[in-house]
Every structure is written in C-alpha cells, then in structure tokens.
Design an enzyme around this catalytic site. Structure first.
Site, PDB file in Angstrom:
ATOM      1  N   HIS A   1       0.823  -1.210   0.000  1.00  0.00           N
ATOM      2  CA  HIS A   1       0.000   0.000   0.000  1.00  0.00           C
ATOM      3  C   HIS A   1       0.859   1.263   0.000  1.00  0.00           C
ATOM      4  O   HIS A   1       2.050   1.245   0.345  1.00  0.00           O
ATOM      5  CB  HIS A   1      -0.938   0.012   1.213  1.00  0.00           C
TER       6      HIS A   1
ATOM      7  N   TYR B   1       0.934   7.175   9.570  1.00  0.00           N
ATOM      8  CA  TYR B   1       1.601   6.284  10.519  1.00  0.00           C
ATOM      9  C   TYR B   1       2.985   5.915  10.006  1.00  0.00           C
ATOM     10  O   TYR B   1       3.958   5.890  10.772  1.00  0.00           O
ATOM     11  CB  TYR B   1       0.761   5.022  10.738  1.00  0.00           C
TER      12      TYR B   1
ATOM     13  N   GLU C   1      -2.060  -7.193   7.396  1.00  0.00           N
ATOM     14  CA  GLU C   1      -0.728  -7.083   7.985  1.00  0.00           C
ATOM     15  C   GLU C   1      -0.630  -7.952   9.244  1.00  0.00           C
ATOM     16  O   GLU C   1      -1.638  -8.306   9.859  1.00  0.00           O
ATOM     17  CB  GLU C   1      -0.430  -5.606   8.319  1.00  0.00           C
TER      18      GLU C   1
END
Length: 209
Positions: free
Chosen positions: A11, A16, A84
């Site tokens: 991605h 973050y 993830e």
C-alpha cells in the site's frame, strides 16, 4: 501452459508510516497525500494491464491504493488473510528507542529461525503464513484469472513471498519493501519466479519534453 502473472504491491504511504508509528492489522489507517499520489502514479503506469481480478486485504489503505483500478469496474475481493501482521500491544505507538530495540530483537529472533515466536499480544510470522495459505490456494485454483493485482502490507508481503517462492520464513527480510513498491511474479503451474523486485520506478513522474 499459460503463465499466471501476479502483480504484488504494498500500500501507499500513511501518516503512521511517515511518523514511525507501529501500524499492523489492528490499525485501519488511510493513505496520506503522498500515498494517494503514489497510488495515482502506479495506476497511470499499469492501467493498461488487463487485470482479471484485484485482491486486497480488508484494511482501507490497501483498497485506496488500487482505487483507480476499482473505478474501472474490475472485480475485487477483500481477504483478511492478506492483512498485515498484528503487532500486538505496540500497535498505534510511536517507535521510541526502547520500542525500536524490542523490534530489532524480535526481527533477530525470527532471522534465527524462531518464526513461531509471537509479538507480545500479537502474531508470529508462522501464524501469518498459515492464514495466507487459504488465499494462496484460492488464487491458484482460479486458472481463468491469468493476470491479477494484489495489494497488501510490508511484513505480510515478505511472508507471502516466502510462501510463494518456498523460502524459509527466516529469510523474509531478504524481500525489501517500500510504500507502493511492486513485485511482479510469473507462475508456470509449479513454481513462481520474480520478474521485478521491490520496483518503484513507476513513482518517478515523467517530465514533459
């Protein structure tokens, strides 16, 4: 025999990522402006590839990274097996020196072959590898999907590549990743081969002549 072509991407950038905050399957963050630009550049480069299916994790940062292809009306499936790794109690926390040392120690543990060791409150590479296998079996059971696009996450991508290429999980750090990088693979019916490795050439905007 026809070759199945797999375009495997990570991605695009999130805040973050930018702020070094731990971001695993428990954080459903969005792409930031840079990540959105990366997604557009990837789309511009690969929009003419005749993808038969787009696969993503269930987290919105992967879906947003392939939105241009979804807007074309391409078939799309979300799979939690592509999520993830869960980083446990450290999800959503900033990488302090202490956190960074814990992370480094955990990676060393895994590189030494102890891939069954879980992050505190989270998952191990072996757990992630096992939850990816039903997706891999499904993908390989669909020969009519000759060209597919998969968008997932950094650590999970490294584990996926070990699964596909039959590497021991302790070797996963050999597979580098960057935001919106591409691994292009061919599958002949028995083995996967890598055609592009952590490629980000599509993120360089072409300059007008």
């Amino acid at each position: 025999m026809s070759i199945k072509k797999v375009y495997l991407i990570r991605h695009g950038q999130t805040d973050y990522n930018l702020q070094s905050i731990v971001q695993g399957s428990g954080i459903n963050s969005s792409l930031n402006e840079t990540g959105q630009a990366q997604a557009r550049l990837f789309y511009q480069k690969y929009k003419d590839i005749p993808f038969d299916k787009v696969y993503t994790s269930t987290l919105q940062r992967t879906i947003q990274s392939v939105q241009g292809f979804l807007d074309l009306g391409l078939p799309h499936e979300q799979h939690a097996g592509l999520n993830e790794i869960h980083w446990g109690t450290r999800e959503g926390t900033r990488m302090t020196p202490e956190e960074d040392q814990y992370y480094a120690d955990m990676l060393l543990t895994w590189r030494e072959g102890n891939c069954d060791v879980c992050v505190e409150g989270g998952e191990s590479p072996e757990v992630v590898a096992e939850r990816q296998k039903p997706f891999i079996d499904l993908m390989l059971s669909r020969p009519e999907e000759e060209t597919i696009l998969i968008c997932m996450h950094g650590r999970a991508m490294r584990i996926m590549l070990c699964n596909l290429l039959r590497y021991p999980l302790r070797c996963m750090d050999q597979f580098e990743h960057l935001n919106l990088c591409l691994y292009e693979l061919d599958y002949t019916g028995s083995i996967f081969t890598v055609k592009k490795h952590c490629d980000v050439s599509h993120l360089v905007e072409e300059q007008p002549v």
